[in-house]
Each structure stands twice: as structure tokens, then as C-alpha cells.
Motif scaffolding. Structure first.
Motif, PDB file in Angstrom:
ATOM      1  N   ALA A 140      -5.554  -6.958   5.526  1.00  0.00           N
ATOM      2  CA  ALA A 140      -5.122  -8.365   5.549  1.00  0.00           C
ATOM      3  C   ALA A 140      -6.254  -9.263   6.040  1.00  0.00           C
ATOM      4  N   ASP A 141      -6.947  -8.838   7.084  1.00  0.00           N
ATOM      5  CA  ASP A 141      -8.074  -9.625   7.601  1.00  0.00           C
ATOM      6  C   ASP A 141      -9.190  -9.713   6.566  1.00  0.00           C
ATOM      7  N   PHE A 142      -9.415  -8.619   5.839  1.00  0.00           N
ATOM      8  CA  PHE A 142     -10.439  -8.609   4.792  1.00  0.00           C
ATOM      9  C   PHE A 142     -10.096  -9.610   3.686  1.00  0.00           C
ATOM     10  N   LEU A 143      -8.863  -9.582   3.209  1.00  0.00           N
ATOM     11  CA  LEU A 143      -8.452 -10.492   2.144  1.00  0.00           C
ATOM     12  C   LEU A 143      -8.431 -11.940   2.607  1.00  0.00           C
ATOM     13  N   ASN A 144      -8.235 -12.140   3.890  1.00  0.00           N
ATOM     14  CA  ASN A 144      -8.193 -13.492   4.447  1.00  0.00           C
ATOM     15  C   ASN A 144      -9.568 -14.155   4.438  1.00  0.00           C
ATOM     16  N   HIS A 145     -10.625 -13.380   4.131  1.00  0.00           N
ATOM     17  CA  HIS A 145     -11.975 -13.943   4.041  1.00  0.00           C
ATOM     18  C   HIS A 145     -12.182 -14.746   2.760  1.00  0.00           C
ATOM     19  N   VAL A 146     -11.306 -14.554   1.779  1.00  0.00           N
ATOM     20  CA  VAL A 146     -11.468 -15.250   0.498  1.00  0.00           C
ATOM     21  C   VAL A 146     -11.171 -16.735   0.682  1.00  0.00           C
ATOM     22  N   GLY A 147     -12.122 -17.571   0.305  1.00  0.00           N
ATOM     23  CA  GLY A 147     -12.043 -19.000   0.612  1.00  0.00           C
ATOM     24  C   GLY A 147     -10.908 -19.740  -0.056  1.00  0.00           C
ATOM     25  N   GLU A 148     -10.563 -19.354  -1.280  1.00  0.00           N
ATOM     26  CA  GLU A 148      -9.545 -20.109  -2.032  1.00  0.00           C
ATOM     27  C   GLU A 148      -8.117 -19.694  -1.697  1.00  0.00           C
ATOM     28  N   ILE A 149      -7.964 -18.763  -0.765  1.00  0.00           N
ATOM     29  CA  ILE A 149      -6.642 -18.214  -0.449  1.00  0.00           C
ATOM     30  C   ILE A 149      -6.060 -18.860   0.808  1.00  0.00           C
ATOM     31  N   ASP A 150      -4.809 -19.309   0.722  1.00  0.00           N
ATOM     32  CA  ASP A 150      -4.124 -19.926   1.863  1.00  0.00           C
ATOM     33  C   ASP A 150      -3.295 -18.917   2.656  1.00  0.00           C
ATOM     34  N   TRP A 151      -2.723 -17.936   1.945  1.00  0.00           N
ATOM     35  CA  TRP A 151      -1.861 -16.948   2.592  1.00  0.00           C
ATOM     36  C   TRP A 151      -2.225 -15.546   2.120  1.00  0.00           C
ATOM     37  N   VAL A 152      -2.091 -14.578   3.028  1.00  0.00           N
ATOM     38  CA  VAL A 152      -2.267 -13.166   2.690  1.00  0.00           C
ATOM     39  C   VAL A 152      -1.067 -12.403   3.233  1.00  0.00           C
ATOM     40  N   PHE A 153      -0.465 -11.565   2.389  1.00  0.00           N
ATOM     41  CA  PHE A 153       0.660 -10.726   2.795  1.00  0.00           C
ATOM     42  C   PHE A 153       0.349  -9.286   2.396  1.00  0.00           C
ATOM     43  N   VAL A 154       0.274  -8.406   3.361  1.00  0.00           N
ATOM     44  CA  VAL A 154      -0.026  -6.993   3.109  1.00  0.00           C
ATOM     45  C   VAL A 154       1.080  -6.160   3.729  1.00  0.00           C
ATOM     46  N   SER A 155       1.631  -5.238   2.949  1.00  0.00           N
ATOM     47  CA  SER A 155       2.731  -4.415   3.456  1.00  0.00           C
ATOM     48  C   SER A 155       2.464  -2.936   3.208  1.00  0.00           C
ATOM     49  N   GLY A 156       3.179  -2.115   3.964  1.00  0.00           N
ATOM     50  CA  GLY A 156       3.093  -0.672   3.818  1.00  0.00           C
ATOM     51  C   GLY A 156       4.265  -0.036   4.524  1.00  0.00           C
ATOM     52  N   ILE A 157       4.461   1.247   4.275  1.00  0.00           N
ATOM     53  CA  ILE A 157       5.563   1.976   4.903  1.00  0.00           C
ATOM     54  C   ILE A 157       4.989   2.975   5.894  1.00  0.00           C
TER      55      ILE A 157
ATOM     56  N   LEU B 198       0.798  -1.224   0.000  1.00  0.00           N
ATOM     57  CA  LEU B 198       0.000   0.000   0.000  1.00  0.00           C
ATOM     58  C   LEU B 198       0.831   1.273   0.000  1.00  0.00           C
ATOM     59  N   GLY B 199       2.151   1.154  -0.009  1.00  0.00           N
ATOM     60  CA  GLY B 199       2.973   2.354   0.050  1.00  0.00           C
ATOM     61  C   GLY B 199       2.902   2.981   1.435  1.00  0.00           C
ATOM     62  N   LYS B 200       2.975   4.308   1.516  1.00  0.00           N
ATOM     63  CA  LYS B 200       2.952   4.985   2.807  1.00  0.00           C
ATOM     64  C   LYS B 200       1.544   4.972   3.394  1.00  0.00           C
ATOM     65  N   VAL B 201       1.461   4.621   4.672  1.00  0.00           N
ATOM     66  CA  VAL B 201       0.159   4.569   5.344  1.00  0.00           C
ATOM     67  C   VAL B 201       0.192   5.441   6.592  1.00  0.00           C
ATOM     68  N   ARG B 202      -0.975   5.987   6.937  1.00  0.00           N
ATOM     69  CA  ARG B 202      -1.085   6.839   8.123  1.00  0.00           C
ATOM     70  C   ARG B 202      -0.883   6.034   9.393  1.00  0.00           C
ATOM     71  N   SER B 203      -1.392   4.807   9.385  1.00  0.00           N
ATOM     72  CA  SER B 203      -1.273   3.933  10.558  1.00  0.00           C
ATOM     73  C   SER B 203      -1.133   2.491  10.094  1.00  0.00           C
ATOM     74  N   PRO B 204      -0.287   1.691  10.755  1.00  0.00           N
ATOM     75  CA  PRO B 204      -0.168   0.274  10.403  1.00  0.00           C
ATOM     76  C   PRO B 204      -1.462  -0.502  10.618  1.00  0.00           C
ATOM     77  N   ASP B 205      -2.385   0.063  11.406  1.00  0.00           N
ATOM     78  CA  ASP B 205      -3.650  -0.632  11.674  1.00  0.00           C
ATOM     79  C   ASP B 205      -4.416  -0.930  10.392  1.00  0.00           C
ATOM     80  N   VAL B 206      -4.303  -0.038   9.401  1.00  0.00           N
ATOM     81  CA  VAL B 206      -5.049  -0.246   8.160  1.00  0.00           C
ATOM     82  C   VAL B 206      -4.527  -1.468   7.412  1.00  0.00           C
ATOM     83  N   LEU B 207      -3.254  -1.786   7.575  1.00  0.00           N
ATOM     84  CA  LEU B 207      -2.685  -2.988   6.946  1.00  0.00           C
ATOM     85  C   LEU B 207      -3.316  -4.244   7.534  1.00  0.00           C
ATOM     86  N   VAL B 208      -3.524  -4.212   8.848  1.00  0.00           N
ATOM     87  CA  VAL B 208      -4.155  -5.345   9.530  1.00  0.00           C
ATOM     88  C   VAL B 208      -5.587  -5.524   9.042  1.00  0.00           C
ATOM     89  N   ILE B 209      -6.312  -4.426   8.913  1.00  0.00           N
ATOM     90  CA  ILE B 209      -7.714  -4.487   8.482  1.00  0.00           C
ATOM     91  C   ILE B 209      -7.819  -5.068   7.075  1.00  0.00           C
TER      92      ILE B 209
END
Length: 340
Positions: free
Chosen positions: A255-272, A242-253
Motif C-alpha cells: 500500500a505504501d509503495f502504490l501510494n508513491h504514484v503521483g496521480e493516485i488519491d486513494w490506495v486500497f490493498v487487501s489480503g486474507i 493479494l489473497g492469503k498472505v503470510r503476514s499483514p505487514d506485506v499489505l502495508v508495504i
């Protein structure tokens, strides 16, 4: 002297634990007089806020005035929503004059938890954290470290006083129990369950759900668009930066959202954030360990770790030796793929 203090605290806690709920309530009430101005001091979080509200209710009509004060800035959006929607009257501690209050109560904390607390003489301490030993002459101490929340203790006080909590107070206490017991996934007692059940039909559970869901600012919705634009897929794994983020909390949100997808085993979300790369890991934890993977990839250049299903890494950008190359979703994918 420290040993003597510790013994005093232990004996006070033992006395409180052996008393009945009505005896504890009466001992608490005996501290106060009709003409008292009372200051309730907390380190503001849901359990502390709820406990302070309960103390204020217990002292209504028994003292002149009760003010709740806290030293910390309330930043978590869940807690901001709780304060705003329940209209909890609170003051910043540095804005009140301690000498204006004849009695002082500490709830959900102890005097040595923060330096600013150590300067205050408390008449009452009510808490569920393990007892420490830095107070003398406190008239009433009730510390029950085996309880999951201070809110549970306050429900017992209210019931002993035969005071049915208002919807607002019940909602706060209900949320306080949920937060501090982590929905009963942490260690909790039967007492926590009893208090929770008592509040169940009084509290506004829809409002509690709103507190739990409030973790985004409107301005942060744009990160979802960015996450989708930058999303990379490979071998049942999602990667997005996501590039620069105001708070790391948004990365967690996200990642949790993408983790809802049934066919996905791993989710990796990054930001600065600041001068650090933050990477959030999510998986189902079945024959996988996000914590171990995060440690394997990033522990040599930053801090990393977590649980089987969730982990986090923080790395100073200077340790990544990126040169002039920007870090993006493809960089994240290459980095992770080389270790998994």
C-alpha cells in the motif's frame, strides 16, 4: 502498601532527575562490584537493545561479566537485521539461570510490564516510560518519562563517563532514538536532539537506513507481482487484493509503495490472514480521512480505524457473507466504491 511503593518510586525518580549526569553515573556504578556477574533484562526492541549495549559498555572492566537477555521472540525484520548486522550478543531469558547472576539490571522497561519480569529482583532500573509502583529496595532507579528514548539517557551516561561509543554502539543508539521518537514526530526533548546530534557523525547511518528498509523476506517479493496483476484503477484510486498472505505487514508495504504514484488519491490493498480479511487504506489526508472511511465501511462487521492518511480494517470472513464467491480485487473495488 501500593501507595508507599509508589512514593518510594517517585522519590527515587525525583532524586535521579535532580542529580547531575556525573552523579547519576557514579550512583549507577556504585551498585556493582568487580566480581559481579550481571544480567541485563530487556523486552527486545531497538531502544532496549541499544540501551542494554550501552549498559554493557559502561560496566566493561568494572564487573566480571555482562549478559543481555530478553523474553520475547524477535520477529520484526528491522529488529532482526539490527541484531544480526551489529552482532548484538543476546540470550533468551528462559535459557539463563537467574541465580547465576549477582546483579540484575532492567533497561527500557519496568518490572510490572511483563509477568516474567515480576519474578525477578532488580538492582537497577533505567527507563523512559511513565513510572509504575511495583518494586521495593531497588538500589538505583532512573526513570525520565519526559525523554523520548532510553537511548538518549544512555548517551548522557556514556558522555558523563567520557566513553566515546564504538560505531556499532553509536549506530544502535542512533537507531533507538529514531525509532522511539518516530523521527522526532512524537514528543521529544532538547536532550533527544542533543544526543542524536552527538551520534550523527559516529553512527553508520547507511546501516541505520538498511535497518529501516528491511521489512521484506525474499519469499514475499512475489506479492508485488501479484499486486500488479490484480491491480484495478478507477477515478484516481488503486485497488488490489493479494489473497492469503503470510503476514499483514506485506499489505502495508505494498500500500505504501502504490501510494508513491503521483496521480493516485486513494490506495486500497487487501489480503486474507488466518480467517480475517485485512484491508489497508492510504491517501494524502488532504480533505480526506482514511480512518473515517475505514470505520464507515467496516466497523459494523469488524474492527476499523486509523488516521487521516492511513487506516486499517480487520474483518472475520464469516461476517462478510461471501458464500461460495471468492473475494478478489473486483470485490474490494465494489465494496469501497459503494461508500466513497
Amino acid at each position: 502498601m501500593a501507595k508507599i511503593q509508589k512514593n518510594v518510586v517517585s522519590s527515587l525518580c525525583t532524586i535521579a532527575s535532580k542529580q547531575t549526569a556525573k552523579e547519576r553515573l557514579q550512583a549507577f556504578w556504585n551498585v556493582f562490584d568487580k566480581d559481579d556477574d550481571v544480567l541485563v533484562v530487556i523486552n527486545a526492541d531497538p531502544d532496549a537493545l541499544a540501551g542494554a549495549m550501552a549498559v554493557k559498555r559502561l560496566l566493561r572492566y568494572r564487573v566480571k561479566n555482562v549478559v543481555i537477555a530478553h523474553p520475547n521472540e524477535i520477529r520484526r525484520l528491522n529488529n532482526v537485521a539490527m541484531v544480526e548486522r551489529l552482532k548484538i550478543p543476546i540470550e533468551r531469558l528462559n535459557n539463563v539461570k537467574l541465580n547465576d547472576y549477582r546483579k540484575k539490571v532492567m533497561v527500557d522497561s519496568q518490572p510490572d510490564h511483563l509477568p516474567c519480569f515480576e519474578k525477578i529482583y532488580f538492582d537497577v532500573i533505567i527507563d523512559h516510560h511513565p513510572p509504575t509502583s511495583k518494586w521495593e529496595g531497588v538500589r538505583f532507579v532512573d526513570i525520565r518519562a519526559d525523554y523520548g528514548s532510553t537511548s538518549t539517557m544512555m548517551v548522557e551516561y556514556l558522555r558523563a563517563a567520557e566513553l566515546k561509543p564504538s560505531v556499532s554502539l553509536a549506530t544502535a543508539l542512533f537507531y533507538g532514538i529514531k525509532v522511539d521518537t518516530e523521527n522526532f514526530e512524537k514528543k521529544s526533548l532538547l536532550a533527544d536532539g542533543i544526543a542524536f546530534r552527538y551520534l550523527f557523525n559516529i553512527a553508520n547511518r547507511d546501516l541505520v537506513r538498511k535497518f529501516e528498509l528491511t521489512d521484506l523476506r525474499r519469499s514475499e517479493l512475489r506479492y508485488f507481482t501479484l499486486a500488479m496483476q490484480e491491480l484495478r484503477y478507477s477515478k484516481r484510486r488503486y485497488y488490489t487484493h493479494l489473497g492469503k498472505v503470510r503476514s499483514p505487514d506485506v499489505l502495508v508495504i505494498i500500500a505504501d509503495f502504490l501510494n508513491h504514484v503521483g496521480e493516485i488519491d486513494w490506495v486500497f490493498v487487501s489480503g486474507i490472514h488466518g480467517e480475517r480479511l485485512i484491508v489497508i487504506f492510504r491517501c494524502d489526508g488532504y480533505r480526506k480521512s482514511a480512518g473515517k472511511l475505514a470505520t464507515r465501511i467496516f466497523s459494523s462487521v469488524g474492527s476499523a480505524g486509523g488516521h487521516k492518511e492511513a487506516a486499517r480494517a480487520e474483518v472475520p470472513l464469516k461476517n462478510l457473507a461471501l458464500g461460495d464467491r471468492p473475494f478478489n480485487s473486483d470485490s474490494l473495488k465494489r465494496l469501497i466504491s459503494s461508500h466513497i
